[in-house]
Design an enzyme around this catalytic site. Structure first.
Site, mmCIF file in Angstrom:
data_model
loop_
_atom_site.group_PDB
_atom_site.id
_atom_site.type_symbol
_atom_site.label_atom_id
_atom_site.label_comp_id
_atom_site.label_asym_id
_atom_site.label_seq_id
_atom_site.Cartn_x
_atom_site.Cartn_y
_atom_site.Cartn_z
ATOM 1 N N LYS A 73 41.975 39.716 27.375
ATOM 2 C CA LYS A 73 40.608 39.886 26.860
ATOM 3 C C LYS A 73 40.542 40.395 25.411
ATOM 4 C CE LYS A 73 38.050 40.707 31.119
ATOM 5 N NZ LYS A 73 37.173 41.656 31.797
ATOM 6 N N ASP A 109 30.480 41.106 31.308
ATOM 7 C CA ASP A 109 30.598 42.117 32.372
ATOM 8 C C ASP A 109 29.407 43.083 32.370
ATOM 9 O OD1 ASP A 109 33.144 41.270 33.369
ATOM 10 O OD2 ASP A 109 34.100 42.247 31.673
#
Ligand code: NAD
Length: 288
Positions: A73, A109
């Protein structure tokens, strides 16, 4: 599946390592079929040192995009061409959209967390949040909540390697969203934790406490601190009902587990890739 793939089928993928356990391919491919749209989603095991090559390949094969999971990420955020505000502040991406060779990175998220609360009739605007955690999930939640108008965030973390990251996140939020008050405390200061929880509308556990093998533990040792007007959330989704959620339920709080956040971050990414709404109710029923 073969019958669905044509010369025009658009390719999406999950990259990360490992990826074999991921439920994303089933969830996405089911949704494409359900909506009758010409996409296919696969998973590629990409180690961190190969992220740049993977993004170059995305451009070369004109892939529509990819989801990014651990450990890729942060590296992926360095090789995209543009970043969403949340991805820029956090320095990580979980979704990349390819628009004619220009890769834009997003992190959904936090959006997933906020959307899951909304799905449970909880609006974060103007509220005070106390949150334990300073890692990936916690940072995404803190930044998105600040961007979406939360009033105050009190962050508690262990004095471990994540503590300095937590302090940095707080500074970034203060700079980007000056209207949001952000405090950072040591999670071992139990009386401060109690005091901040009692002044909060929403409490979130975004640490690994509650997840196996720490599933008999909760970051809140004395759950009588909760009152029934409060909303208590856990990002941990395995087990589905953590000790924190059980304890808070027993206090009469509204409780929200981690599974919904997982669903809604996928819903946000799906919209970015396809412009379509994921068939949420069907996906919920089939996969969550
Ligand atoms: P991470 O490794 O980035 O962060 C771990 C955090 O846990 C840090 O803040 C660390 O200080 C804290 N921690 C570790 N041991 C602790 C202890 N003994 N006591 C108190 N705090 C402790 O992890 P992450 O990626 O942020 O994941 C955290 C949890 O969130 C995991 O259970 C993960 O599965 C879950 N998660 C859920 C979603 C979702 O969509 N629901 C998304 C991402 C992560």
């Amino acid at each position: 599946m073969e019958n669905m793939i044509s010369g025009k089928t658009k390719l999406l993928a999950l990259i990360g390592s490992p990826v074999g356990h991921s439920g994303s391919p089933q969830m996405y491919n089911y949704s494409f079929k359900h909506l009758g749209i010409d996409y296919v989603y696969v998973a590629f095991d990409v180690k961190e040192d190969k992220v740049k090559d993977a993004l170059d390949a995305m451009r070369m094969f004109d892939m529509r995009g990819c989801n990014v999971t651990m450990p890729d990420k942060i590296a992926a955020s360095k090789y995209v061409d543009e970043l969403s505000p949340a991805a820029r502040i956090i320095g990580a991406v979980n979704t990349i959209v390819n628009d004619n060779g220009v890769l834009k990175g997003y992190i959904t998220d936090g959006e997933g967390f906020v959307a899951n609360l909304k799905d449970n009739d909880v609006d974060i605007k103007g509220k005070k949040l106390t949150i334990c955690g300073g890692g990936g999930a916690a940072t995404a939640i803190q930044v998105q909540c600040a961007l979406d108008g939360i009033r105050e965030i009190s962050i508690f973390n262990k004095k471990d390697a994540f503590f300095s990251r937590t302090l940095e996140t707080a500074e970034k939020i203060k700079k980007e969203v000056p209207t949001c008050i952000v405090n950072v405390f040591d999670i071992d200061d139990e009386s401060k934790l109690k005091e901040e929880i009692q002044k909060s509308d929403i409490f979130v556990n975004a640490t690994i406490v509650g997840m196996k093998p720490l599933d008999d533990l909760s970051v809140v040792k004395d759950p009588t601190v909760f009152s029934k007007e409060q909303v208590v959330c856990d990002v941990v989704y395995n087990p589905e009902e953590t000790k924190l959620i059980k304890d808070a339920k027993a206090c009469g709080c509204k409780t929200i587990g981690g599974k919904g956040m997982l669903l809604w971050q996928g819903v946000a990414a799906f919209k970015l890739y396809t412009g379509c709404d994921m068939p949420v109710e069907e996906v919920k029923e089939k996969f969550f």
